[in-house]
Design a protein around this motif. Structure first.
Motif, PDB file in Angstrom:
ATOM      1  N   GLY A 114       1.181   3.703  -3.182  1.00 26.52           N
ATOM      2  CA  GLY A 114       0.773   5.100  -2.967  1.00 26.52           C
ATOM      3  C   GLY A 114       1.892   6.063  -3.303  1.00 26.52           C
ATOM      4  N   THR A 151      12.463  21.767   0.657  1.00 28.47           N
ATOM      5  CA  THR A 151      13.467  21.367  -0.345  1.00 28.47           C
ATOM      6  C   THR A 151      14.434  22.515  -0.612  1.00 28.47           C
ATOM      7  N   GLN A 152      13.877  23.699  -0.718  1.00 28.38           N
ATOM      8  CA  GLN A 152      14.701  24.890  -0.967  1.00 28.38           C
ATOM      9  C   GLN A 152      15.707  25.096   0.170  1.00 28.38           C
ATOM     10  N   ASP A 153      15.213  25.056   1.398  1.00 31.20           N
ATOM     11  CA  ASP A 153      16.101  25.239   2.559  1.00 31.20           C
ATOM     12  C   ASP A 153      17.152  24.135   2.618  1.00 31.20           C
ATOM     13  N   PHE A 164      10.169  17.396  -9.745  1.00 32.63           N
ATOM     14  CA  PHE A 164      10.851  18.452  -9.002  1.00 32.63           C
ATOM     15  C   PHE A 164      10.492  19.804  -9.618  1.00 32.63           C
ATOM     16  N   ARG A 191       8.016  22.514  -0.940  1.00 32.76           N
ATOM     17  CA  ARG A 191       8.886  23.410  -1.734  1.00 32.76           C
ATOM     18  C   ARG A 191       9.837  24.177  -0.818  1.00 32.76           C
ATOM     19  N   PHE A 248       0.839  -1.207   0.000  1.00 34.56           N
ATOM     20  CA  PHE A 248       0.000   0.000   0.000  1.00 34.56           C
ATOM     21  C   PHE A 248       0.873   1.256   0.000  1.00 34.56           C
ATOM     22  N   GLY A 286      17.120  16.349  -6.872  1.00 29.72           N
ATOM     23  CA  GLY A 286      15.989  17.241  -6.617  1.00 29.72           C
ATOM     24  C   GLY A 286      14.665  16.516  -6.477  1.00 29.72           C
ATOM     25  N   LYS A 287      14.394  15.602  -7.402  1.00 26.08           N
ATOM     26  CA  LYS A 287      13.097  14.922  -7.408  1.00 26.08           C
ATOM     27  C   LYS A 287      12.926  14.060  -6.150  1.00 26.08           C
ATOM     28  N   VAL A 341      11.659  25.767  -7.639  1.00 26.03           N
ATOM     29  CA  VAL A 341      12.467  25.535  -6.429  1.00 26.03           C
ATOM     30  C   VAL A 341      13.943  25.691  -6.756  1.00 26.03           C
ATOM     31  N   GLN A 400       5.968  13.025  -7.579  1.00 26.20           N
ATOM     32  CA  GLN A 400       5.868  14.361  -8.171  1.00 26.20           C
ATOM     33  C   GLN A 400       7.180  14.743  -8.826  1.00 26.20           C
ATOM     34  N   VAL A 436      16.451  28.440  -5.232  1.00 24.62           N
ATOM     35  CA  VAL A 436      17.677  28.062  -4.510  1.00 24.62           C
ATOM     36  C   VAL A 436      18.865  28.852  -5.043  1.00 24.62           C
ATOM     37  N   GLU A 452       2.284  20.712  -0.818  1.00 28.24           N
ATOM     38  CA  GLU A 452       3.296  21.155  -1.790  1.00 28.24           C
ATOM     39  C   GLU A 452       4.051  22.401  -1.339  1.00 28.24           C
ATOM     40  N   GLU A 464       1.739   8.909  -6.170  1.00 32.24           N
ATOM     41  CA  GLU A 464       1.817  10.328  -5.796  1.00 32.24           C
ATOM     42  C   GLU A 464       3.164  10.951  -6.137  1.00 32.24           C
ATOM     43  N   LEU A 506      -2.289   7.488   0.434  1.00 35.27           N
ATOM     44  CA  LEU A 506      -1.014   7.442   1.163  1.00 35.27           C
ATOM     45  C   LEU A 506      -0.847   8.675   2.033  1.00 35.27           C
ATOM     46  N   SER A 507      -1.094   9.840   1.444  1.00 39.79           N
ATOM     47  CA  SER A 507      -0.945  11.080   2.206  1.00 39.79           C
ATOM     48  C   SER A 507      -1.869  11.076   3.408  1.00 39.79           C
ATOM     49  N   GLU A 510      -5.151  11.958  -1.272  1.00 35.86           N
ATOM     50  CA  GLU A 510      -4.642  10.660  -1.695  1.00 35.86           C
ATOM     51  C   GLU A 510      -4.557   9.705  -0.503  1.00 35.86           C
ATOM     52  N   TYR A 522      12.520  16.331  -3.125  1.00 38.54           N
ATOM     53  CA  TYR A 522      11.214  16.998  -3.095  1.00 38.54           C
ATOM     54  C   TYR A 522      10.110  16.009  -2.698  1.00 38.54           C
ATOM     55  N   ASN A 523      10.161  14.793  -3.247  1.00 37.00           N
ATOM     56  CA  ASN A 523       9.142  13.799  -2.905  1.00 37.00           C
ATOM     57  C   ASN A 523       9.235  13.391  -1.441  1.00 37.00           C
ATOM     58  N   PHE A 576       7.769  16.188   0.431  1.00 37.05           N
ATOM     59  CA  PHE A 576       6.312  16.211   0.240  1.00 37.05           C
ATOM     60  C   PHE A 576       5.632  15.169   1.129  1.00 37.05           C
ATOM     61  N   ARG A 577       6.232  13.994   1.234  1.00 35.23           N
ATOM     62  CA  ARG A 577       5.631  12.951   2.088  1.00 35.23           C
ATOM     63  C   ARG A 577       5.738  13.314   3.570  1.00 35.23           C
ATOM     64  N   ARG A 627      18.711  32.499  -4.006  1.00 39.11           N
ATOM     65  CA  ARG A 627      19.060  32.725  -2.593  1.00 39.11           C
ATOM     66  C   ARG A 627      20.551  32.551  -2.353  1.00 39.11           C
TER      67      ARG A 627
END
Lengths: 179, 167
Positions: free
Chosen positions: A53, B26-28, A61, B23, A49, B5-6, A65, A59, A69, B19, A57, B105-106, B103, B9-10, B13-14, A72
């Protein structure tokens, strides 16, 4: 192993975190115990599961962002180390090193062309000559008063012979001659 | 950043469940990576190092938010309409999360505490070993194990309930 496996043991088993002997026992028990297999399948279902999931889900990148970065990082004030490095760029570091090198050369004994021992002899000679000159002429730079060389080297009582010499010099008419 | 990055970020996000926070996190994290890259030990996993930074930043952010809400709401101003069951400081966040996450999972991860969520993500989704998770989270293997067991017990009930509802 006759006892049923606990859920905690099954979780560790599924994650491959049991010790080798415990893992072998759990594996053997699952082969003969249907209720533990059912519990293991339930635990596997939780893992499935979560992974399904996560895949659903997933996503991308956001490019925003990355841009934020870099912005900054560019806007951030330089760290003390960075400032130090900027100061010691080659354009500054090379002339500074040259100045230090030249200064070091003249400050060192090599720059004088003589060794440390020779310098100490020079100083001794200077003091002796200066003392002899002062003793020979207390009131004038050039007079013919004899110098007692042995009194110059007498560190403890060097003042007394000088007074004696001056008295003898005065008695012999040296002062009048100066006047 | 292109390479990691991906995944970062994921992971963020989890952890955060939305989002906007992902973001920011991830930036920090990447700025921290840029500034502290000299402290990275060659030969170790770079992604694990980034995850450790993300985990620490997320923990700091949660502490900061908790402190901020506690400052804004004095104890003698506790609302009576909630019957004293839940502090008001938690309610807006819970309601926000409830509205945001759609979702499965979330939704399931939102039921866990932040520490349990981190362990579950790292163990079951990212497939790290207990030792690696302990290194990332800065705790012992025993703590990782107990958090994972508790989190999975809760998730098991959620999954069983979902399966029961489907039938």
């Amino acid at each position: 192993m006759n006892q049923h496996l606990t859920n905690d043991t099954l979780i560790d088993y599924l994650h491959g975190e049991l010790r080798p002997q415990d893992d072998a026992l759990a594996h053997a028990h699952l082969a003969v115990c249907s209720s533990c297999r059912q519990a293991r399948d339930a635990e596997s279902g939780v893992t499935d599961f979560l992974r399904a999931g996560a895949a659903a889900e997933e996503q991308e990148f956001p490019s925003l962002v990355a841009a934020a970065v870099w912005q900054r990082i560019r806007e951030a004030p330089p760290t003390p180390l960075a400032r130090f490095r900027t100061f010691f760029r080659p354009a500054i570091a090379v002339p500074l090193a040259a100045v230090l090198l030249v200064g070091g050369w003249f400050a060192s004994p090599l720059g004088h062309g003589s060794s440390g021992g020779a310098r100490s002899i020079d100083a001794l000679y200077y003091f002796q000559a200066h003392a002899a000159q002062s003793a020979s002429s207390p009131l004038s730079e050039h007079s013919g008063m004899p110098v007692d060389e042995t009194s110059m080297n007498d560190e403890a009582g060097s003042a007394a012979p000088l007074v004696d010499q001056y008295a003898a010099y005065a008695l012999s008419g040296g002062i009048n001659a100066v006047r | 950043m292109t390479q990691y990055g991906k995944a970062t970020y994921n992971f963020a996000f989890r952890l955060t469940g939305n989002e906007a926070d992902a973001r920011d996190l991830t930036q920090d994290a990447f700025i921290r990576v840029y500034r502290a890259w000299r402290s990275f030990v060659p030969g170790t996993s770079f992604l694990s190092w980034i995850y450790r930074i993300v985990t620490n930043l997320h923990r700091d952010e949660l502490r900061r938010r908790k402190g901020r809400y506690q400052e804004e709401l004095p104890e003698d101003n506790a609302p009576q309409e909630f019957g004293g069951q839940r502090p008001l400081a938690v309610t807006p966040i819970d309601d926000y999360v409830e509205r945001q996450v759609g979702e499965p999972l979330s939704k399931a991860l939102a039921q866990l505490s932040p520490d349990q969520r981190q362990v579950v993500i790292l163990a079951d989704i990212e497939e790290y070993s207990y030792q690696e998770i302990a290194d990332i989270m800065g705790c012992s293997i025993g703590t990782v194990r107990s958090r994972l067991h508790r989190a999975r017990a809760l998730l098991r009930r959620l999954v069983e309930r979902a399966q029961h509802q489907e039938r």
